[in-house]
Design a protein around this motif. Structure first.
Motif, short mmCIF file in Angstrom:
data_model
loop_
_atom_site.label_atom_id
_atom_site.label_comp_id
_atom_site.label_asym_id
_atom_site.label_seq_id
_atom_site.Cartn_x
_atom_site.Cartn_y
_atom_site.Cartn_z
N ASP A 90 13.73 18.86 22.42
CA ASP A 90 14.26 18.41 21.13
C ASP A 90 15.16 19.46 20.48
N ILE A 91 15.90 20.17 21.31
CA ILE A 91 16.89 21.14 20.85
C ILE A 91 18.26 20.50 21.08
N SER A 92 19.04 20.32 20.02
CA SER A 92 20.24 19.50 20.15
C SER A 92 21.53 20.30 20.28
N LYS A 93 21.70 21.39 19.55
CA LYS A 93 22.99 22.08 19.54
C LYS A 93 22.82 23.60 19.65
N PRO A 94 22.33 24.08 20.78
CA PRO A 94 22.25 25.53 20.94
C PRO A 94 23.62 26.12 21.23
N THR A 95 23.72 27.42 21.08
CA THR A 95 24.88 28.15 21.58
C THR A 95 24.58 28.53 23.02
N VAL A 96 25.50 28.20 23.93
CA VAL A 96 25.25 28.38 25.35
C VAL A 96 26.40 29.17 25.98
#
Length: 257
Positions: A90-96
Protein backbone atom coordinates in the motif's frame (compact mmCIF):
# COMPACT_ATOMS: atom_id res chain seq x y z
CA UNK A 1 19.07 23.07 9.82
CA UNK A 2 17.72 21.13 6.86
CA UNK A 3 14.99 18.50 7.22
CA UNK A 4 16.17 15.15 8.62
CA UNK A 5 16.56 11.99 6.55
CA UNK A 6 16.08 8.45 7.83
CA UNK A 7 18.38 5.83 6.29
CA UNK A 8 17.27 2.23 6.89
CA UNK A 9 20.24 -0.03 6.26
CA UNK A 10 23.78 0.90 7.18
CA UNK A 11 25.65 -1.11 4.56
CA UNK A 12 27.79 -0.04 1.63
CA UNK A 13 25.05 1.49 -0.51
CA UNK A 14 23.38 3.24 2.39
CA UNK A 15 26.76 4.73 3.26
CA UNK A 16 27.15 6.30 -0.19
CA UNK A 17 23.79 8.07 -0.01
CA UNK A 18 24.42 9.09 3.60
CA UNK A 19 27.65 10.82 2.57
CA UNK A 20 25.90 12.78 -0.15
CA UNK A 21 22.95 13.75 2.04
CA UNK A 22 25.26 14.89 4.84
CA UNK A 23 27.14 17.08 2.35
CA UNK A 24 23.82 18.78 1.58
CA UNK A 25 23.39 19.49 5.29
CA UNK A 26 20.65 16.98 6.15
CA UNK A 27 20.90 15.36 9.59
CA UNK A 28 20.81 11.57 9.20
CA UNK A 29 19.05 9.10 11.49
CA UNK A 30 20.56 5.66 10.76
CA UNK A 31 18.36 2.61 11.32
CA UNK A 32 19.63 -0.97 11.73
CA UNK A 33 17.94 -4.27 12.57
CA UNK A 34 17.82 -3.48 16.28
CA UNK A 35 16.21 -0.04 15.91
CA UNK A 36 12.60 0.44 17.05
CA UNK A 37 10.99 2.06 14.00
CA UNK A 38 7.91 3.19 15.91
CA UNK A 39 10.05 5.11 18.40
CA UNK A 40 12.02 6.79 15.62
CA UNK A 41 8.86 7.67 13.69
CA UNK A 42 7.32 9.18 16.83
CA UNK A 43 10.42 11.35 17.22
CA UNK A 44 10.72 12.14 13.48
CA UNK A 45 7.18 11.83 12.04
CA UNK A 46 7.75 14.05 9.00
CA UNK A 47 11.27 13.47 7.60
CA UNK A 48 12.35 14.76 4.21
CA UNK A 49 13.05 11.18 3.09
CA UNK A 50 13.07 7.64 4.48
CA UNK A 51 15.63 5.86 2.34
CA UNK A 52 15.33 2.08 2.46
CA UNK A 53 18.84 0.83 1.70
CA UNK A 54 18.50 -2.81 2.75
CA UNK A 55 19.30 -5.66 0.35
CA UNK A 56 16.62 -7.05 -1.93
CA UNK A 57 16.17 -10.13 0.28
CA UNK A 58 15.17 -7.90 3.21
CA UNK A 59 13.00 -5.43 1.30
CA UNK A 60 9.56 -6.92 1.90
CA UNK A 61 10.06 -7.65 5.58
CA UNK A 62 11.30 -4.06 5.98
CA UNK A 63 8.37 -2.52 4.10
CA UNK A 64 5.92 -4.55 6.18
CA UNK A 65 7.21 -2.80 9.29
CA UNK A 66 7.44 0.76 7.95
CA UNK A 67 5.26 3.08 10.07
CA UNK A 68 2.31 4.49 8.12
CA UNK A 69 3.50 8.03 8.83
CA UNK A 70 6.54 7.35 6.67
CA UNK A 71 4.78 5.83 3.65
CA UNK A 72 4.66 9.17 1.81
CA UNK A 73 8.38 9.75 2.38
CA UNK A 74 9.91 6.48 1.17
CA UNK A 75 12.88 6.11 -1.15
CA UNK A 76 13.84 2.73 -2.66
CA UNK A 77 17.03 1.61 -4.42
CA UNK A 78 17.06 -2.21 -4.47
CA UNK A 79 18.02 -4.48 -7.35
CA UNK A 80 15.25 -6.65 -8.83
CA UNK A 81 12.75 -3.93 -7.91
CA UNK A 82 9.43 -3.46 -9.71
CA UNK A 83 6.31 -1.36 -8.97
CA UNK A 84 4.46 -4.38 -7.60
CA UNK A 85 7.02 -4.65 -4.82
CA UNK A 86 5.89 -1.42 -3.17
CA UNK A 87 2.24 -1.48 -4.23
CA UNK A 88 1.63 -4.73 -2.37
CA UNK A 89 2.47 -2.81 0.82
CA UNK A 90 0.00 0.00 0.00
CA UNK A 91 2.85 2.36 -0.88
CA UNK A 92 1.81 4.44 -3.87
CA UNK A 93 4.42 7.08 -4.74
CA UNK A 94 7.90 6.36 -3.41
CA UNK A 95 11.04 7.97 -4.74
CA UNK A 96 12.88 5.26 -6.67
CA UNK A 97 16.40 5.16 -8.08
CA UNK A 98 17.72 2.52 -10.43
CA UNK A 99 21.29 2.38 -9.17
CA UNK A 100 23.95 2.00 -11.86
CA UNK A 101 26.97 2.30 -9.60
CA UNK A 102 28.46 -0.31 -7.31
CA UNK A 103 30.03 -0.01 -3.89
CA UNK A 104 32.04 -2.87 -2.42
CA UNK A 105 33.63 -3.11 1.00
CA UNK A 106 37.03 -1.47 1.13
CA UNK A 107 36.58 0.20 -2.27
CA UNK A 108 35.02 3.46 -3.36
CA UNK A 109 31.98 3.50 -5.63
CA UNK A 110 32.31 2.72 -9.33
CA UNK A 111 29.90 4.20 -11.89
CA UNK A 112 28.68 2.23 -14.90
CA UNK A 113 26.20 4.72 -16.37
CA UNK A 114 24.05 7.55 -14.92
CA UNK A 115 21.33 6.39 -12.51
CA UNK A 116 17.72 7.38 -13.30
CA UNK A 117 15.45 8.60 -10.47
CA UNK A 118 11.70 9.21 -10.20
CA UNK A 119 9.47 10.42 -7.41
CA UNK A 120 8.83 13.29 -5.00
CA UNK A 121 12.41 13.45 -3.73
CA UNK A 122 14.21 12.72 -7.01
CA UNK A 123 15.92 16.11 -6.99
CA UNK A 124 17.17 15.53 -3.44
CA UNK A 125 18.85 12.25 -4.39
CA UNK A 126 20.20 13.73 -7.61
CA UNK A 127 21.75 16.63 -5.68
CA UNK A 128 23.13 14.33 -2.99
CA UNK A 129 24.82 12.09 -5.56
CA UNK A 130 26.14 15.13 -7.40
CA UNK A 131 28.16 16.09 -4.31
CA UNK A 132 30.03 12.81 -4.81
CA UNK A 133 30.29 13.26 -8.59
CA UNK A 134 27.97 10.32 -9.19
CA UNK A 135 25.85 11.11 -12.29
CA UNK A 136 22.08 10.67 -12.16
CA UNK A 137 19.02 12.10 -13.88
CA UNK A 138 15.32 12.58 -13.22
CA UNK A 139 12.65 10.68 -15.12
CA UNK A 140 9.41 12.29 -16.29
CA UNK A 141 6.80 9.66 -15.49
CA UNK A 142 6.01 6.24 -14.04
CA UNK A 143 6.18 4.54 -17.43
CA UNK A 144 9.80 5.59 -17.82
CA UNK A 145 10.50 4.39 -14.28
CA UNK A 146 9.08 0.94 -15.03
CA UNK A 147 11.22 0.67 -18.16
CA UNK A 148 14.37 1.66 -16.26
CA UNK A 149 13.69 -0.85 -13.47
CA UNK A 150 13.07 -3.64 -15.97
CA UNK A 151 16.20 -2.63 -17.90
CA UNK A 152 18.34 -2.91 -14.77
CA UNK A 153 16.73 -6.26 -13.96
CA UNK A 154 17.46 -7.58 -17.45
CA UNK A 155 21.09 -6.45 -17.12
CA UNK A 156 21.75 -7.86 -13.68
CA UNK A 157 19.82 -11.11 -14.10
CA UNK A 158 21.23 -11.84 -17.55
CA UNK A 159 24.84 -11.18 -16.60
CA UNK A 160 24.55 -13.03 -13.30
CA UNK A 161 22.74 -16.09 -14.65
CA UNK A 162 24.76 -16.40 -17.86
CA UNK A 163 27.85 -15.79 -15.74
CA UNK A 164 27.11 -19.03 -13.89
CA UNK A 165 27.87 -20.74 -17.20
CA UNK A 166 30.77 -18.75 -18.65
CA UNK A 167 32.14 -16.69 -15.73
CA UNK A 168 34.44 -13.83 -16.68
CA UNK A 169 33.44 -10.26 -17.47
CA UNK A 170 30.43 -8.71 -19.19
CA UNK A 171 32.78 -7.94 -22.09
CA UNK A 172 33.46 -11.65 -22.51
CA UNK A 173 29.79 -12.50 -22.14
CA UNK A 174 28.45 -10.11 -24.76
CA UNK A 175 31.22 -10.20 -27.33
CA UNK A 176 32.11 -13.91 -27.07
CA UNK A 177 28.82 -15.49 -25.92
CA UNK A 178 26.14 -13.19 -27.35
CA UNK A 179 23.83 -16.07 -28.30
CA UNK A 180 23.77 -17.32 -24.70
CA UNK A 181 23.29 -13.79 -23.37
CA UNK A 182 20.34 -13.20 -25.70
CA UNK A 183 18.77 -16.55 -24.79
CA UNK A 184 18.98 -15.76 -21.09
CA UNK A 185 17.86 -12.15 -21.58
CA UNK A 186 14.77 -13.18 -23.54
CA UNK A 187 13.72 -15.66 -20.86
CA UNK A 188 14.39 -13.06 -18.18
CA UNK A 189 12.12 -10.70 -20.16
CA UNK A 190 9.43 -13.40 -20.27
CA UNK A 191 9.45 -13.33 -16.46
CA UNK A 192 9.62 -9.54 -16.23
CA UNK A 193 6.68 -9.20 -18.63
CA UNK A 194 4.64 -11.51 -16.40
CA UNK A 195 5.60 -9.53 -13.30
CA UNK A 196 4.61 -6.14 -14.78
CA UNK A 197 1.57 -7.55 -16.58
CA UNK A 198 2.19 -6.49 -20.17
CA UNK A 199 4.43 -6.96 -23.19
CA UNK A 200 7.87 -5.34 -23.20
CA UNK A 201 9.90 -3.47 -25.79
CA UNK A 202 12.44 -6.25 -26.00
CA UNK A 203 14.94 -4.83 -28.45
CA UNK A 204 14.97 -1.53 -26.56
CA UNK A 205 15.69 -3.45 -23.37
CA UNK A 206 18.51 -5.38 -25.06
CA UNK A 207 19.99 -2.08 -26.24
CA UNK A 208 19.66 -0.72 -22.70
CA UNK A 209 21.39 -3.78 -21.29
CA UNK A 210 24.24 -3.40 -23.77
CA UNK A 211 24.61 0.26 -22.74
CA UNK A 212 25.15 -0.95 -19.17
CA UNK A 213 27.63 -3.58 -20.36
CA UNK A 214 29.64 -1.00 -22.27
CA UNK A 215 29.61 1.27 -19.21
CA UNK A 216 32.08 -1.10 -17.52
CA UNK A 217 33.33 -3.85 -19.79
CA UNK A 218 35.46 -5.34 -17.01
CA UNK A 219 32.52 -5.74 -14.64
CA UNK A 220 32.35 -9.32 -13.36
CA UNK A 221 29.32 -11.25 -14.56
CA UNK A 222 28.74 -13.24 -11.43
CA UNK A 223 28.76 -12.39 -7.74
CA UNK A 224 27.57 -14.16 -4.62
CA UNK A 225 23.96 -13.29 -5.41
CA UNK A 226 23.86 -15.08 -8.77
CA UNK A 227 22.59 -18.49 -7.58
CA UNK A 228 19.86 -16.81 -5.54
CA UNK A 229 18.80 -14.67 -8.49
CA UNK A 230 18.53 -17.77 -10.67
CA UNK A 231 16.50 -19.59 -8.01
CA UNK A 232 14.06 -16.66 -7.73
CA UNK A 233 13.74 -16.51 -11.52
CA UNK A 234 12.81 -20.20 -11.60
CA UNK A 235 10.25 -19.67 -8.82
CA UNK A 236 8.61 -16.87 -10.79
CA UNK A 237 8.65 -18.97 -13.96
CA UNK A 238 6.93 -21.79 -12.10
CA UNK A 239 4.25 -19.43 -10.79
CA UNK A 240 3.69 -18.02 -14.28
CA UNK A 241 3.87 -21.43 -15.98
CA UNK A 242 6.66 -20.21 -18.25
CA UNK A 243 8.93 -22.69 -20.02
CA UNK A 244 12.25 -20.73 -19.83
CA UNK A 245 14.26 -23.75 -21.04
CA UNK A 246 17.70 -22.12 -20.91
CA UNK A 247 17.20 -20.90 -17.33
CA UNK A 248 16.00 -24.36 -16.30
CA UNK A 249 18.98 -25.97 -18.01
CA UNK A 250 21.39 -23.70 -16.13
CA UNK A 251 19.54 -24.30 -12.88
CA UNK A 252 19.74 -28.05 -13.34
CA UNK A 253 23.47 -27.82 -14.06
CA UNK A 254 24.02 -25.72 -10.93
CA UNK A 255 21.93 -28.06 -8.79
CA UNK A 256 23.91 -31.13 -9.90
CA UNK A 257 27.36 -29.56 -9.52
Amino acid sequence: MRDPVIVIGTGEMGGVFTRGLLRLGHPIFPVNRQTDLDKISAAVPDPRLVLVAVGENDLHSTLQNIPKAWHAHLGLLQNELLPGDWRQHDISKPTVISVWFEKKKGQDFKVLIPSPIYGPQASLLENALATLEIPSWELDNEEELEYELVRKNVYILTTNIAGLVVGGTVDDLWFKHEELARQVANEVMDIQAWLVGHHLERERLIEGMVEGIKGDLQHKCMGRSAPGRLARAIQYADQADLKVPKLREIHAQQSSS
